[in-house]
Scaffold this motif. Structure first.
Motif, PDB file in Angstrom:
ATOM      1  N   GLY A 129       0.790  -1.219   0.000  1.00 46.25           N
ATOM      2  CA  GLY A 129       0.000   0.000   0.000  1.00 46.25           C
ATOM      3  C   GLY A 129       0.821   1.266   0.000  1.00 46.25           C
ATOM      4  N   GLY A 130       2.129   1.135   0.093  1.00 50.05           N
ATOM      5  CA  GLY A 130       3.002   2.291   0.058  1.00 50.05           C
ATOM      6  C   GLY A 130       3.538   2.727   1.397  1.00 50.05           C
ATOM      7  N   ASP A 131       3.105   2.093   2.499  1.00 50.96           N
ATOM      8  CA  ASP A 131       3.575   2.490   3.823  1.00 50.96           C
ATOM      9  C   ASP A 131       5.019   2.048   4.046  1.00 50.96           C
ATOM     10  OD1 ASP A 131       1.123   3.573   4.416  1.00 50.96           O
ATOM     11  OD2 ASP A 131       0.352   1.740   5.345  1.00 50.96           O
ATOM     12  N   PHE A 132       5.815   2.943   4.652  1.00 53.98           N
ATOM     13  CA  PHE A 132       7.194   2.618   5.000  1.00 53.98           C
ATOM     14  C   PHE A 132       7.210   1.684   6.207  1.00 53.98           C
ATOM     15  CE2 PHE A 132      10.941   3.376   7.641  1.00 53.98           C
ATOM     16  CZ  PHE A 132      11.965   3.168   6.734  1.00 53.98           C
ATOM     17  N   ASP A 133       8.077   0.660   6.146  1.00 52.31           N
ATOM     18  CA  ASP A 133       8.179  -0.314   7.231  1.00 52.31           C
ATOM     19  C   ASP A 133       9.639  -0.744   7.361  1.00 52.31           C
ATOM     20  OD1 ASP A 133       8.048  -2.359   9.057  1.00 52.31           O
ATOM     21  OD2 ASP A 133       6.725  -3.644   7.876  1.00 52.31           O
ATOM     22  N   PRO A 134      10.304  -0.401   8.476  1.00 51.56           N
ATOM     23  CA  PRO A 134      11.710  -0.796   8.629  1.00 51.56           C
ATOM     24  C   PRO A 134      11.918  -2.304   8.723  1.00 51.56           C
ATOM     25  CG  PRO A 134      10.875   0.191  10.650  1.00 51.56           C
ATOM     26  CD  PRO A 134       9.825   0.405   9.611  1.00 51.56           C
ATOM     27  N   ARG A 135      10.817  -3.063   8.796  1.00 50.85           N
ATOM     28  CA  ARG A 135      10.900  -4.534   8.768  1.00 50.85           C
ATOM     29  C   ARG A 135      10.354  -5.099   7.450  1.00 50.85           C
ATOM     30  NH1 ARG A 135      11.627  -6.787  13.955  1.00 50.85           N
ATOM     31  NH2 ARG A 135      11.613  -5.247  15.622  1.00 50.85           N
ATOM     32  N   ALA A 136      10.341  -4.276   6.426  1.00 52.37           N
ATOM     33  CA  ALA A 136       9.826  -4.688   5.126  1.00 52.37           C
ATOM     34  C   ALA A 136      10.646  -5.854   4.562  1.00 52.37           C
ATOM     35  CB  ALA A 136       9.842  -3.504   4.169  1.00 52.37           C
ATOM     36  N   PRO A 137      10.086  -6.587   3.582  1.00 56.65           N
ATOM     37  CA  PRO A 137      10.732  -7.822   3.104  1.00 56.65           C
ATOM     38  C   PRO A 137      12.180  -7.676   2.668  1.00 56.65           C
ATOM     39  CG  PRO A 137       8.483  -7.738   2.320  1.00 56.65           C
ATOM     40  CD  PRO A 137       8.730  -6.424   3.001  1.00 56.65           C
ATOM     41  N   LEU A 138      12.514  -6.645   1.888  1.00 55.74           N
ATOM     42  CA  LEU A 138      13.891  -6.539   1.417  1.00 55.74           C
ATOM     43  C   LEU A 138      14.849  -6.294   2.569  1.00 55.74           C
ATOM     44  CD1 LEU A 138      16.000  -6.455  -0.814  1.00 55.74           C
ATOM     45  CD2 LEU A 138      15.528  -4.018  -1.086  1.00 55.74           C
ATOM     46  N   LEU A 139      14.499  -5.406   3.481  1.00 57.88           N
ATOM     47  CA  LEU A 139      15.381  -5.123   4.605  1.00 57.88           C
ATOM     48  C   LEU A 139      15.533  -6.340   5.498  1.00 57.88           C
ATOM     49  CD1 LEU A 139      14.942  -2.297   3.467  1.00 57.88           C
ATOM     50  CD2 LEU A 139      14.771  -1.438   5.812  1.00 57.88           C
ATOM     51  N   ALA A 140      14.446  -7.103   5.680  1.00 58.05           N
ATOM     52  CA  ALA A 140      14.532  -8.334   6.468  1.00 58.05           C
ATOM     53  C   ALA A 140      15.391  -9.372   5.762  1.00 58.05           C
ATOM     54  CB  ALA A 140      13.124  -8.885   6.719  1.00 58.05           C
ATOM     55  N   ALA A 141      15.246  -9.463   4.436  1.00 57.15           N
ATOM     56  CA  ALA A 141      16.046 -10.434   3.673  1.00 57.15           C
ATOM     57  C   ALA A 141      17.530 -10.110   3.775  1.00 57.15           C
ATOM     58  CB  ALA A 141      15.595 -10.439   2.214  1.00 57.15           C
ATOM     59  N   ILE A 142      17.887  -8.834   3.682  1.00 58.56           N
ATOM     60  CA  ILE A 142      19.286  -8.434   3.804  1.00 58.56           C
ATOM     61  C   ILE A 142      19.815  -8.741   5.194  1.00 58.56           C
ATOM     62  CG2 ILE A 142      20.804  -6.411   3.881  1.00 58.56           C
ATOM     63  CD1 ILE A 142      19.146  -5.242   1.576  1.00 58.56           C
ATOM     64  N   ALA A 143      18.999  -8.488   6.223  1.00 59.37           N
ATOM     65  CA  ALA A 143      19.445  -8.673   7.606  1.00 59.37           C
ATOM     66  C   ALA A 143      19.789 -10.116   7.921  1.00 59.37           C
ATOM     67  CB  ALA A 143      18.373  -8.162   8.565  1.00 59.37           C
ATOM     68  N   GLN A 144      19.111 -11.062   7.276  1.00 53.85           N
ATOM     69  CA  GLN A 144      19.383 -12.469   7.584  1.00 53.85           C
ATOM     70  C   GLN A 144      20.315 -13.137   6.581  1.00 53.85           C
ATOM     71  OE1 GLN A 144      18.105 -15.381   5.641  1.00 53.85           O
ATOM     72  NE2 GLN A 144      17.887 -13.762   4.099  1.00 53.85           N
ATOM     73  N   ASP A 145      20.679 -12.431   5.530  1.00 51.99           N
ATOM     74  CA  ASP A 145      21.497 -13.026   4.475  1.00 51.99           C
ATOM     75  C   ASP A 145      22.934 -13.214   4.972  1.00 51.99           C
ATOM     76  OD1 ASP A 145      21.413 -13.260   1.189  1.00 51.99           O
ATOM     77  OD2 ASP A 145      23.383 -12.782   1.982  1.00 51.99           O
ATOM     78  N   PRO A 146      23.513 -14.406   4.807  1.00 48.42           N
ATOM     79  CA  PRO A 146      24.866 -14.647   5.336  1.00 48.42           C
ATOM     80  C   PRO A 146      25.950 -13.811   4.675  1.00 48.42           C
ATOM     81  CG  PRO A 146      24.108 -16.510   4.010  1.00 48.42           C
ATOM     82  CD  PRO A 146      22.932 -15.614   4.201  1.00 48.42           C
ATOM     83  N   VAL A 147      25.704 -13.290   3.483  1.00 48.45           N
ATOM     84  CA  VAL A 147      26.668 -12.417   2.807  1.00 48.45           C
ATOM     85  C   VAL A 147      26.323 -10.951   3.044  1.00 48.45           C
ATOM     86  CG1 VAL A 147      27.571 -11.691   0.564  1.00 48.45           C
ATOM     87  CG2 VAL A 147      27.237 -14.118   1.047  1.00 48.45           C
ATOM     88  N   LEU A 148      25.098 -10.572   2.747  1.00 50.44           N
ATOM     89  CA  LEU A 148      24.726  -9.164   2.757  1.00 50.44           C
ATOM     90  C   LEU A 148      24.651  -8.579   4.159  1.00 50.44           C
ATOM     91  CD1 LEU A 148      21.990  -9.209  -0.020  1.00 50.44           C
ATOM     92  CD2 LEU A 148      24.431  -8.729  -0.238  1.00 50.44           C
ATOM     93  N   SER A 149      24.364  -9.407   5.146  1.00 50.87           N
ATOM     94  CA  SER A 149      24.274  -8.884   6.512  1.00 50.87           C
ATOM     95  C   SER A 149      25.618  -8.384   7.011  1.00 50.87           C
ATOM     96  CB  SER A 149      23.728  -9.956   7.455  1.00 50.87           C
ATOM     97  OG  SER A 149      24.574 -11.097   7.470  1.00 50.87           O
ATOM     98  N   HIS A 150      26.709  -8.783   6.357  1.00 48.03           N
ATOM     99  CA  HIS A 150      28.051  -8.332   6.749  1.00 48.03           C
ATOM    100  C   HIS A 150      28.562  -7.196   5.869  1.00 48.03           C
ATOM    101  CE1 HIS A 150      28.405 -11.569   9.613  1.00 48.03           C
ATOM    102  NE2 HIS A 150      28.049 -12.434   8.679  1.00 48.03           N
ATOM    103  N   ALA A 151      27.771  -6.816   4.876  1.00 46.75           N
ATOM    104  CA  ALA A 151      28.179  -5.713   4.002  1.00 46.75           C
ATOM    105  C   ALA A 151      27.905  -4.375   4.691  1.00 46.75           C
ATOM    106  CB  ALA A 151      27.429  -5.787   2.675  1.00 46.75           C
ATOM    107  N   LEU A 152      28.595  -3.344   4.240  1.00 46.48           N
ATOM    108  CA  LEU A 152      28.342  -1.993   4.714  1.00 46.48           C
ATOM    109  C   LEU A 152      27.086  -1.482   4.010  1.00 46.48           C
ATOM    110  CD1 LEU A 152      29.299   0.443   6.366  1.00 46.48           C
ATOM    111  CD2 LEU A 152      30.736   1.097   4.425  1.00 46.48           C
ATOM    112  N   LEU A 153      26.071  -1.102   4.778  1.00 47.66           N
ATOM    113  CA  LEU A 153      24.772  -0.715   4.244  1.00 47.66           C
ATOM    114  C   LEU A 153      24.504   0.743   4.589  1.00 47.66           C
ATOM    115  CD1 LEU A 153      22.821  -3.856   5.502  1.00 47.66           C
ATOM    116  CD2 LEU A 153      23.788  -3.526   3.215  1.00 47.66           C
ATOM    117  N   ILE A 154      24.306   1.570   3.565  1.00 42.68           N
ATOM    118  CA  ILE A 154      24.094   3.008   3.746  1.00 42.68           C
ATOM    119  C   ILE A 154      22.813   3.404   3.025  1.00 42.68           C
ATOM    120  CG2 ILE A 154      25.066   5.312   3.445  1.00 42.68           C
ATOM    121  CD1 ILE A 154      27.831   3.966   3.158  1.00 42.68           C
ATOM    122  N   ALA A 155      21.906   4.047   3.732  1.00 38.18           N
ATOM    123  CA  ALA A 155      20.639   4.474   3.138  1.00 38.18           C
ATOM    124  C   ALA A 155      20.651   5.959   2.835  1.00 38.18           C
ATOM    125  CB  ALA A 155      19.482   4.163   4.082  1.00 38.18           C
TER     126      ALA A 155
END
Length: 691
Positions: A353-379
Motif C-alpha cells: 500500500g506504500g507504507d514505510f516499514d523498517p521490517r519490510a521484506p527486502l530489509l529483512a532479507a538483507i538482515a538475515q542473508d549470510p553475505v549481505l548482513s556483513h556488508a556496509l549498508l548506507i541508506a
C-alpha cells in the motif's frame, strides 16, 4: 533444441554441459529465447523456453558456452488498463544479464505502445537495436582478503569513476574515465594520502539514459537510471584487450583493497530506466509489468512515482526482493565490493500500500542473508512519496545520510541562523535521530556537500543555482542551498573575497572531519573543484563535472590531509560511544562558553554569539589519555576565549592554514568563521614536537 533445464538460478548460467536459461515471468503465456550474432544486431534463432515452473520459464541449451548474445520475447495479453504490457515485438533484456550489449538510443522503436497512442500495442520489431545480454564466463575465484575498517575510523569519499580520472594527468590517456584508470597508483596514492578509507562510487550498474536527455545530446552522467543490476556499466570500461567490464571492475576492487581501503557502490533499486507509462519497454515492463512495478490502484495503466523518475520497483513481491538480493550478492562475491549506498532507500521498504516499514521484506532479507548482513549498508533515507522523509528510521546495522547535519553546518557557519545548540547536536552525531535500538553514533553519515548540490567551492561562491546547461531553464536543482558568495556571485579576482571563501571552505571541512559520526567527503572538494554554480550537474559529462587536477588547490588538499590525520590521532572526537548529557569520570565531555563556564540553556539558544568550546578531558581511569579542546567561533565579531587549565598547544587553525602549531595563551581571540583544535600537553617542550 532446448531441454527442460532448471528454474534456478535465474539468468543465464553457463556450465561445462551448456547454458541454463531461467526468467521469472508468471503472467506470460510464452517466452522465446532469441540468439544473436556477436555484434548483437543479427537475430539468428528464436527458440521457445520449453518449461514453466512456478512462474519461471526455463530451458537448457546443451553445448553452448560463454559469449552467446541473447534476449527474450515475452508473449501475453496487451491490456494497459490492467497493467499488462506484453509485446513480443520488443526484444527484452534479461535483468540478470552479467554483461550487456548495445545502448538505448531513445528512439520510439523501443516503445511498447504506438507513439502517441498509449492504448495500442506497437508491432514494429526492435530486435536489431535492443539491449541484449552476453553470457559471461565466471570470474576467477577471489584471492584477496577484504579489509574491514573499524566504524569509528571510517572516512567516506564519494566519487564518480569517470569524473575522478578523466582529466588526471598521471593516468594513461587510454585509461582515463575507466575502472582501470581509478585503479592507477597515482589516483589511489592521492586518496590514501588524503586519509579516505572507503571509496563510495556513484552508480556503476548498467544504465539507459532518458529519452529527453538523449534528444538534447546529453546523458545521465550520474547514472541513476539502472537497467542492468548485475552488469558493470560498459561506458567505464577501458576496452583493453583481454578484459571485460566485469574483469576490469574486479581488478579495480582488488587494487583498492590492496591499499587497505573499502569499496562501496551507489545502487538504484528504487526505480528502473523504463520511466513512466510513456517510457520505453526495455526489460521488466515487458517481462511482467504487474509483478515488478508498483501500479496505481485507481488506474493500473499508471505507475506509482515515489521516486520522481516515473516508476517504483515493488518490493512487496518476493521475486523483486530476489532480484535485488541476488544482484547485491553478485557484486559482493563476484565483483568484490564491500557495501552499498541505496538511492532513495524508503522505496525499498514500502509495503504493497506504500507504507514505510523498517521490517519490510527486502530489509529483512538483507538482515538475515549470510553475505549481505556483513556488508556496509548506507541508506539515502528519503524519497518523494507520502511520508518519504525517514532520517534515523532505518534498522540497526544501517548507516544513513544525514541531511540535517548538512543543513545545520551550512546554516551555522554561513550565517543562516543556526544556534550553538543546533551545532552541538549535529557535532555529536544527532542522537535524537540515531540513538535508538542500540545504534552507534557512526550510523550518522555526516556531510556538507554531496554529488547532489553545490560543490564546497561553489557553496561559498554562489547564492543562486546556475543550471541553464541542463536544458530545463534553470528550474532544476534545489533553490534552498544555505550558501554564501562573499559579496560576489561566482568567480572573482577580488583577493579579499577569495580569502574569505578559502577560509569558509576550511572551517566547513574542519567541522565535518572532527565531528562524531561517519564523515563523507565529496570528491574534488579537497582540491577546490567548481561546477560553475551548477547544483544539479546530473547530465553534464564534461569539464563541469570532471575534476580539474591541473588547477588543484594544493593548500586546501594539505589542510584536509592534516585534519584527517588529527582525527585519527584524537580518539575522543571519533568515539563510537554516545557522549552523556552531563560529564562523568569515564566520559568527561564539557561544553563551555568562551568565558570558560558551563553552557546554560540560554547559551545554547543565543543568536547573537555563535561561539563555544568543547573540552574532551582525559578520563581519570585511562592511562596515557590526552585531553583535546575544540574552539568554535561562527559569530560576526571576534570573540575572546578563556581557556580551561592547560598548557594547550594548538594543532589546527582553520582561519590560518599556514600557521605552525603553537602554545596557546590563557586567553585567545578568534575571528569569525574559525575552528581551532588544541591538545593539552605536559610542558612546552613536549608540545614542540607535535605538528
Amino acid at each position: 533444441m532446448l531441454t527442460a533445464g532448471l528454474p534456478f538460478p535465474l539468468g543465464a548460467t553457463p556450465s561445462p554441459q551448456g547454458i541454463n536459461f531461467a526468467l521469472a515471468a508468471p503472467r506470460a503465456t510464452r517466452v522465446e529465447l532469441c540468439l544473436f550474432d556477436r555484434s548483437g544486431t543479427g537475430e539468428q534463432q528464436r527458440i521457445p523456453l520449453p518449461t514453466c515452473t512456478d512462474g519461471v520459464w526455463h530451458g537448457h541449451f546443451a553445448g553452448a558456452g560463454p559469449g552467446l548474445v541473447y534476449g527474450y520475447r515475452v508473449h501475453g495479453p496487451w491490456a494497459p488498463h490492467d497493467g499488462l504490457r506484453f509485446n513480443p515485438a520488443k526484444l527484452l533484456l534479461d535483468p540478470y544479464a552479467r554483461e550487456i550489449v548495445g545502448r538505448y538510443d531513445g528512439s520510439d522503436l523501443f516503445l511498447g505502445h504506438v507513439p502517441g497512442e498509449p492504448t495500442r500495442r506497437d508491432s514494429r520489431d526492435n530486435g536489431a537495436v535492443a539491449l541484449k545480454g552476453r553470457v559471461a564466463a565466471p570470474l576467477a575465484a577471489r584471492q584477496d582478503a577484504k579489509p574491514r575498517i573499524a566504524a569509528a575510523d571510517r572516512v567516506l569519499y564519494e566519487l564518480h569513476v569517470r569524473g575522478q580520472t578523466r582529466l588526471h594527468p598521471d593516468v594513461p590517456a587510454d585509461l582515463r574515465g575507466s575502472y582501470a584508470g581509478l585503479a592507477e597508483p597515482a589516483v589511489l596514492d592521492h586518496l590514501q594520502r588524503l586519509g579516505a578509507t572507503t571509496l563510495s562510487l556513484m552508480p556503476v550498474q548498467h544504465r539507459a539514459d532518458e529519452e529527453r536527455l538523449l534528444k538534447m545530446g546529453l546523458s545521465n552522467y550520474w547514472g541513476y537510471t539502472t537497467i542492468g543490476w548485475f552488469a558493470p556499466e560498459a561506458r567505464y570500461w577501458s576496452g583493453r584487450p583481454g578484459t571485460t567490464p566485469a574483469s576490469e571492475f574486479r581488478a579495480m576492487a582488488d587494487a583498492i583493497h590492496a591499499r587497505g581501503m573499502e569499496l562501496v557502490i551507489d545502487v538504484v533499486y528504487n526505480h528502473s530506466a523504463e520511466t513512466d507509462e510513456f517510457g520505453p519497454t526495455l526489460s521488466l515492463r515487458g517481462i511482467d509489468n504487474t509483478l515488478y512495478y508498483h501500479l496505481r490502484a485507481d488506474d493500473r495503466a499508471r505507475y506509482e512515482n515515489w521516486t520522481g523518475c516515473g516508476n517504483c520497483l515493488n518490493f512487496a513481491e518476493p521475486r523483486v526482493v530476489q532480484l535485488a538480493t541476488d544482484s547485491l550478492r553478485h557484486w559482493v562475491t563476484e565483483l568484490g565490493v564491500d557495501g552499498f549506498r541505496f538511492d532513495l532507500a524508503p522505496v525499498l521498504a514500502r509495503r504493497a500500500g506504500g507504507d514505510f516499514d523498517p521490517r519490510a521484506p527486502l530489509l529483512a532479507a538483507i538482515a538475515q542473508d549470510p553475505v549481505l548482513s556483513h556488508a556496509l549498508l548506507i541508506a539515502e533515507p528519503w524519497d518523494i512519496g507520502p511520508g518519504g522523509y525517514r532520517v534515523g528510521e532505518f534498522p540497526p546495522g544501517w548507516l544513513e545520510w544525514n541531511d540535517r547535519y548538512r543543513d545545520t553546518q551550512r546554516s551555522f557557519w554561513l550565517g543562516h541562523g543556526a544556534v550553538p545548540g543546533d551545532f552541538a547536536h549535529r557535532f555529536t552525531a544527532s542522537s535524537r535521530q540515531f540513538r535508538h535500538d542500540g545504534r552507534a553514533p557512526t550510523a550518522s553519515v555526516n556531510f556538507v556537500t554531496a554529488h547532489d548540490g553545490f560543490t564546497l567551492r561553489d557553496l561559498v561562491s554562489y547564492e543562486e543555482r546556475h543550471n541553464l546547461a541542463n536544458g530545463e531553464n534553470n528550474r532544476d536543482g534545489s533553490s534552498h542551498n544555505l550558501s554564501r558568495n562573499g559579496g560576489v556571485e561566482g568567480e572573482t579576482d577580488d583577493p579579499a573575497v577569495n580569502a574569505l571563501r578559502a577560509r569558509l571552505q576550511r572551517v566547513l571541512l574542519a567541522a565535518l572531519l572532527l565531528s562524531q559520526g561517519t564523515p563523507m567527503l565529496l570528491a574534488g572538494d579537497e582540491i577546490g573543484h567548481t561546477q560553475q554554480g551548477n547544483n544539479n550537474a546530473y547530465c553534464q559529462d564534461n569539464a563541469t563535472t570532471w575534476l580539474d587536477w591541473a588547477h588543484a588547490d594544493a593548500a586546501l588538499q594539505d589542510f584536509v590531509t592534516r585534519t584527517l590525520a588529527l582525527r585519527r590521532e584524537a580518539a575522543p572526537l571519533r568515539s563510537n560511544r554516545w557522549w552523556p548529557a552531563e560529564p562523568t569520570a569515564a566520559d568527561p565531555l564539557h561544553w563551555l562558553t568562551p568565558e570558560g563556564t558551563p553552557m546554560t540553556s540560554a547559551d545554547w539558544e543565543r543568536r547573537d554569539r555563535s561561539a563555544l568550546m568543547v573540552l574532551f578531558d582525559a578520563p581519570h581511569d585511562v592511562a596515557g589519555a590526552v585531553a583535546w579542546l575544540v574552539l568554535v567561533q561562527a559569530g560576526h565579531a571576534a570573540v575572546e576565549f578563556t581557556l580551561p587549565p592547560g598548557p594547550w598547544r594548538r594543532r589546527l587553525a582553520s582561519d590560518d592554514d599556514t600557521a605552525p602549531p603553537r602554545r596557546l595563551d590563557a586567553r585567545e581571540t578568534l575571528a569569525n568563521a574559525s575552528l581551532w583544535l588544541a591538545q593539552r600537553v605536559q610542558d612546552d617542550d613536549a608540545g614542540a614536537t607535535l605538528n
